[in-house]
Design an enzyme around this catalytic site. Structure first.
Site, PDB file in Angstrom:
ATOM      1  N   TYR A 271       0.811  -1.209   0.000  1.00  0.00           N
ATOM      2  CA  TYR A 271       0.000   0.000   0.000  1.00  0.00           C
ATOM      3  C   TYR A 271       0.848   1.263   0.000  1.00  0.00           C
ATOM      4  O   TYR A 271       0.394   2.315  -0.444  1.00  0.00           O
ATOM      5  CB  TYR A 271      -1.008  -0.028   1.150  1.00  0.00           C
ATOM      6  N   HIS A 424      -5.352  -2.498   6.967  1.00  0.00           N
ATOM      7  CA  HIS A 424      -4.715  -3.510   6.138  1.00  0.00           C
ATOM      8  C   HIS A 424      -3.764  -4.393   6.936  1.00  0.00           C
ATOM      9  O   HIS A 424      -3.073  -5.236   6.360  1.00  0.00           O
ATOM     10  CB  HIS A 424      -3.973  -2.848   4.978  1.00  0.00           C
TER      11      HIS A 424
END
Length: 744
Positions: A271, A424
């Site tokens: 990410y 996440h």
């Protein structure tokens, strides 16, 4: 006197008019007038830049020949309308660049025509018909993708700004750009008012179109967030994570909070790669249009530091380590990393190592930074980008754990002791993965998702991401009583993090990383120490793993090893069931088939496998009645969403305090051409715990030629200046620092 005042007023007005005209110069966001002139002057003389330009020209000419399609939105990720609008945003940005560099009006006309189609559509466009997102977009099913679109299209608008007449610009800004920016910000605070990669895209989108339009309100909204907005405390994002409630929002907050001083991004490298494009492209725009902000100096230059950190979070092939939610195979060949490498080189210290990565990427940005990189490559300035052992702290102040990477002779040990990592994050404290020459030896599973494959859940996260990939048993770390760390709950995991005990990569013969975790299970401390050791008599360095657990209760401990490759041999006496059953009922255990089970009788348990022409051996110091479980991922997965990969679980029951000690060796080779196996046996004869107390743990490693080495860890005092003295088997050991290692 009146005449003089009037003249002065006229002069002042002229000055302000000139200043305003200068402020409105276009392009100025990413490309600049001065930069474009320099690029045009170098055309034909810089091979890497010229090749990138030619390839782009061919692609965009082909798109223009196909005509313009702006379909009514209806699909999830991977569907036609989603992918068409996604393609349109990139094509517009690229066509705008071609117009500026080549001065061919067909590219400007193409962008103009497409923008006018979007203007006609957007002013009456409802929310996207797909309702799954916590923040629905209009062109796309979520505001995130709408923000992607505006980040790219703002660059296209900047490039053709002067090609459009005043009425056309007013029409686009009134009916398309301003309403678009308002929707992803004011209308969607649950998306925009956060510290998260989603919001970074939103902030950049609003800010970049604000810079092009010279709209200070939008620029401030981008930098500092929307003032006076309260969010529902129960709101969740698409990934199940709770939204930010502490009032921190805007682009600067998204730099301040997720990045550690070392440049590690708390959501993980996958990410970080995704977020780096909006971080860096908006920063470049701010640098060009608002240089007084000194954006590349913000938080001690962390944006540029983060690029070096991100490159170090990749293996020998350039693939990013799949920490937290991460898709395997994502690498520095991604376009976002082309942006990162070029901007880092141009705005940083012009590290020649970055030029070697740019040469491998074989493309550059078509702007000032890309030209500088291409010139550097042309002029022979490139040097190898050397990845060394590194410890990257986590948290805004570097006090929330981190990731330690040990590298030696092609081996890479990735030890994760980081914070939860936002929504996440995975529940995998003190986990690790192990690589050789870019190939996985002991793996981290990564995410459970088929990105942009519509047939698989619309290309979005699958339910197995939560039921398997995030759970502790999916990782190479210890599980107590078949329950995940922090009970597998985000709100608990977000409160805590492991702490670094020691990191030392300075020695030639041993590198070490060690950390403690005290909150994954209440009343239990886990202390894991991992080392890469180079020793005479061994073909390659080997890994030593010591996991010490102290608990106020009796527990069942499971320690998995997710090996990659084919089983070669083991001394475990096991039985294979005639009918497969799942290993457990929850916390990821329901997704593991039990393929074999046995108990240990030897003090050392051996397990060898073969992968990519190399042999690997796991040696574990085991107790009587320790159990080994051969498992395979894929139970309770009727849609085949999970990879069918194997693992080995060491189980220790009815135990309070305990110690797991293992080594992993890389050795020998096998050629399917010559059908010759070389050095296929382990070089470790015996692995033994020779002392263990609250204060010290000592391990003896004996090789097949009876060479012996001793490793001793001081468990409670990591000071480099501390002096230690310990008697083991009538022999005295003295040393300074947190650990002792020596071959006898």
């Amino acid at each position: 006197m009146t005449k003089n005042i009037t003249t002065l007023q006229i002069l002042i007005c002229c000055i302000f008019l000139c200043l305003n005209t200068m402020a409105q110069e276009h392009p100025s966001l990413i490309l600049t007038k001065k930069g474009v002139q320099k690029i045009r002057a170098e055309l034909g003389n810089v091979p890497l830049f010229d090749a990138t330009l030619q390839q782009l020209k061919e692609e965009i000419d082909a798109e223009i020949n196909l005509g313009i399609d702006t379909p009514v939105p209806k699909d999830y990720s991977g569907g036609y309308t989603h992918e068409r609008h996604k393609r349109n945003m990139v094509v517009m940005q690229q066509a705008g660049v071609l117009y500026q560099i080549l001065e061919d009006e067909k590219y400007a006309e193409y962008v103009k025509d497409m923008l006018m189609q979007y203007e006609a559509m957007y002013k009456t466009l409802p929310l996207h018909p797909k309702t799954r997102s916590y923040a629905r977009g209009k062109l796309f099913w979520q505001c995130l993708n709408d923000s992607n679109w505006l980040v790219y299209v703002s660059q296209a608008y900047d490039c053709i700004y002067d090609y459009l007449d005043k009425a056309e610009r007013k029409k686009l800004e009134k009916n398309l750009f301003r309403p678009f920016a308002d929707h992803i910000s004011v209308d969607s605070p649950q998306f925009y008012q956060r510290v998260h990669n989603h919001s970074t895209w939103g902030n950049a989108a609003v800010g970049m179109i604000g810079l092009v339009m010279n709209d200070q309100e939008l620029i401030d909204r981008a930098l500092y967030g929307i003032k006076g907005v309260n969010l529902d405390k129960t709101a969740k994002d698409d990934d199940g994570g709770f939204l930010n409630k502490d009032g921190k929002a805007g682009f600067l907050a998204n730099i301040e909070e997720p990045f550690s001083p070392d440049g590690y991004y708390n959501e993980g490298p996958y990410y970080q790669r995704y977020a780096m494009y909006p971080f860096l492209i908006f920063a470049e725009g701010l640098h060009n249009v608002k240089p007084e902000l000194k954006i590349f100096e913000y938080k001690d230059g962390v944006l540029l530091k983060s690029i070096d950190a991100l490159l170090n979070l990749s293996d020998a092939d350039g693939d990013f380590f799949p920490l937290n939610d991460g898709q395997k195979g994502m690498s520095f060949y991604n376009n976002a990393l082309v942006t990162a490498v070029d901007i880092s080189y141009y705005f940083g210290n012009q590290d020649p190592g970055l030029l070697s990565i740019a040469a491998k990427q074989n493309k550059v940005l078509l702007d000032d930074s890309g030209l500088a990189v291409a010139l550097g490559v042309k002029n022979g300035k490139a040097l190898p980008f050397e990845k060394k052992s590194i410890n990257l702290s986590d948290g805004p102040n570097g006090k929330q754990g981190g990731v330690g990477i040990l590298r030696s002779e092609g081996l890479e040990l990735v030890f994760k002791y980081a914070s939860q990592g936002s929504s996440h994050g995975h529940y995998d404290k003190l986990s690790y993965s192990f690589y050789e020459n870019g190939d996985e030896v002991l793996q981290d599973y990564g995410l459970a998702r088929f990105v942009n494959i519509e047939q698989k859940g619309g290309g979005n996260y699958l339910k197995e991401n939560k039921t398997w990939a995030k759970q502790t048993i999916a990782h190479n770390t210890v599980v107590l009583n078949e329950q995940s760390h922090y009970q597998g709950k985000y709100d608990i995991g977000s409160k805590y993090h492991p702490s670094l005990y020691v990191f030392d990569s300075a020695k030639e013969n041993i590198q070490i990383v060690s950390a403690k975790e005290t909150n994954a299970y209440p009343g239990t401390e886990m202390h894991r120490t991992m080392a890469i050791i180079k020793q005479d008599g061994f073909e390659k360095p080997f890994m030593l793993d010591i996991l010490k657990i102290s608990s106020d209760s009796t527990n069942q401990y499971d320690l998995p090893f997710y090996f990659m490759g084919q089983v070669v041999s083991t001394n475990i006496d096991y039985e294979a069931p005639k009918t497969l059953e799942a290993l457990g009922n929850g916390y990821g255990y329901q997704h593991l088939w039990l393929e074999g089970s046995g108990t240990t009788e030897d003090e050392n348990t051996k397990f060898s496998w073969l992968e990519n022409g190399r042999f690997y051996t796991l040696t574990s110091a085991t107790n009587n009645n320790d159990e080994f479980k051969f498992v395979r991922i894929g139970a309770n997965d009727p849609e085949f969403n999970l990879r069918r990969e194997a693992g080995l679980i060491l189980r220790r029951k009815d135990t309070q305090n305990t110690l797991f000690v293992s080594t992993v060796e890389s050795h020998g080779s096998y050629s399917p051409v010559s059908e010759l196996a070389l050095n296929s046996n382990s070089n470790i004869k015996e692995l033994k715990v020779i002392f263990d107390s609250a204060a010290y743990t000592a391990i003896e490693i004996k090789d097949v030629k009876d060479g012996t080495s001793i490793f001793i860890l001081a468990n409670t005092n990591a000071s480099k200046d501390a002096n230690h003295k310990l008697k083991i088997n009538d022999k005295d050991y003295e040393w300074s620092g947190s650990y002792y290692f020596n071959k006898q």
